[in-house]
Scaffold this active site. Structure first.
Site: not given
Lengths: 283, 283
Positions: B135, B153, B178
């Site tokens: 991460s 989006e 991710h």
């Protein structure tokens, strides 16, 4: 565009990625309202199992607000109704048929092979009518439609990627909706890898492609339209037997298009220069 | 792989897309445990603001379960500690340094330009050590790191896409984590469109790239790794001034890779034939 004075003219498809911006500028709904001039606009709710009245309320109010006087609720439940003359003849004075969201299989199972389906084809091919669809109503437009498949994660070879024959209004493409919002890159990659002759078109919410003729589409709306071109794929494991294996694909071509951009479906190229030309043509 | 008996040998990077599969096969954590043989494994929690002890508990338990005896909590808070000899010398007996998640800016602001950072570079370049990060710990690996940007989006030109210099362990790439889970195609497309000389590498959760030498990486784990190659881009509006405009990019090349597949970073090609070769080399 593809107008022919003799045998009628081909109409327009408006394929919408869902949601279609009912509060903001309403570019997509305005486009439909404008195209309904001189005839009726049919709100076809047959994709819906439970929200038929609610959808009719929402959309009829929207279109009336945008100046369409002749809005008709076009609901079909079962194949008998899709062969009934009183429903079929509703298309005679229509200029726009708008398919709302729900379950794409409900549209095709009720409609395919009926009198109404035949009439709808003529409406589009000869009468110059506009057929629009959002969400499930968008998915049914191609010859092959994507029915289900997981979003928000990468695709596994064994994932159920359900496809079924669609209404065949647009050839050589597979359409997916709610594209960025539901993280559907994985499933559209898989669909294209399975048969790279089809272009994958992923449409965001509040966004649509306007297809006039068979060659080009233009993007309308707020989000993006993604085109996956698999013609150059050099490797994929999509046909492997290891069902838990995650999809791998090499050399996919990806285009992202936004409002005003156009794409040539035959040549598989974005029409970059077109981005500044006007979207609407006088009717 | 890039071993040299004289001046030491370059080590390994393991760049993980988050979550790293603590319950299933634990392929990624096992890879790290195996690489810790003959030395210590440092769990570096400096990216975390509030979960330092919790992360140490989780990872130290995981690594001990996987047979690593010498697990050390490597927490640095502030630059003074990153210059303190007692922290710097911890690297002398380390084989693996594992950066946990949190805030990538906390890692770089505490570490960059300190004695510890210098020692970490030698640990990787000369001692053959393994540096791993998940991460935020993954995001800091390249020369330029992606700090923030919206997911789920499509990207708007005016969206904040915050980038900052990273630790520079891997050159010419921008890493996002991710990837499928948070729908980050839009922001990685934007990052690559801004500077197509960098390859965009989007890594799913439970998935990692193992970089040995400067040329190649291999994928380990459950999800996919997406490579965006912008070298062939023919058009983008990313530098337009209309901030509300949605990103458009033409002719991006996209590869999806899964467990066992390799990629050549210099030639920018997936190594398809490598997919059946063994992942782990005997140490």
């Amino acid at each position: 565009m593809n107008e022919s004075t003799r045998s009628g003219r081909q109409g327009t498809l408006l394929i919408i990625g869902g949601h279609e911006d009912k509060k903001g500028e309403r570019l997509i709904l305005k486009e439909l309202a404008q195209r309904a001039r001189g005839g009726s606009l049919l709100v076809a709710t047959l994709a819906s199992h439970n929200r038929v009245d609610e959808l009719w309320d929402i959309y009829s109010r929207q279109f009336r607000e945008l100046g369409v006087d002749d809005v008709v609720h076009f609901h079909i439940d079962g194949r008998a109704q899709a062969n009934a003359a009183e429903n079929v003849t509703l298309l005679d004075r229509a200029r726009v048929v708008f398919f709302t969201g729900g379950d794409q299989l409900k549209i095709t199972s009720d409609l395919a092979g009926t009198e109404l389906c035949e009439r709808l084809l003529r409406f589009y091919r000869e009468d110059g009518g506009t057929i629009a669809g959002t969400s499930a109503g968008a998915a049914v437009m191609p010859e092959t439609m994507l029915v289900s498949g997981r979003g928000g994660e990468s695709h596994r070879i064994g994932d159920r990627l359900s496809m079924s024959p669609g209404l065949g209004k647009i050839k050589g493409v597979i359409v997916d909706q709610h594209f960025a919002e539901r993280g559907r890159l994985g499933r559209l990659l898989a669909a294209v890898a399975q048969n790279p002759s089809a272009l994958g078109i992923g449409i965001d919410e509040d966004t649509a492609i306007l297809v006039e003729g068979n060659d080009e589409f233009r993007v309308i709306g707020d989000g993006a339209v993604y085109v996956l071109d698999g013609q150059g794929i050099t490797y994929t494991n999509v046909a492997d037997r290891a069902r838990e294996t995650t999809l791998a694909v090499s050399n996919m071509r990806l285009h992202a298009l936004s409002h005003g951009h156009a794409f040539n479906l035959q040549q598989r190229v974005p029409l970059e220069a077109a981005s500044t030309s006007p979207l609407l043509e006088p009717n």
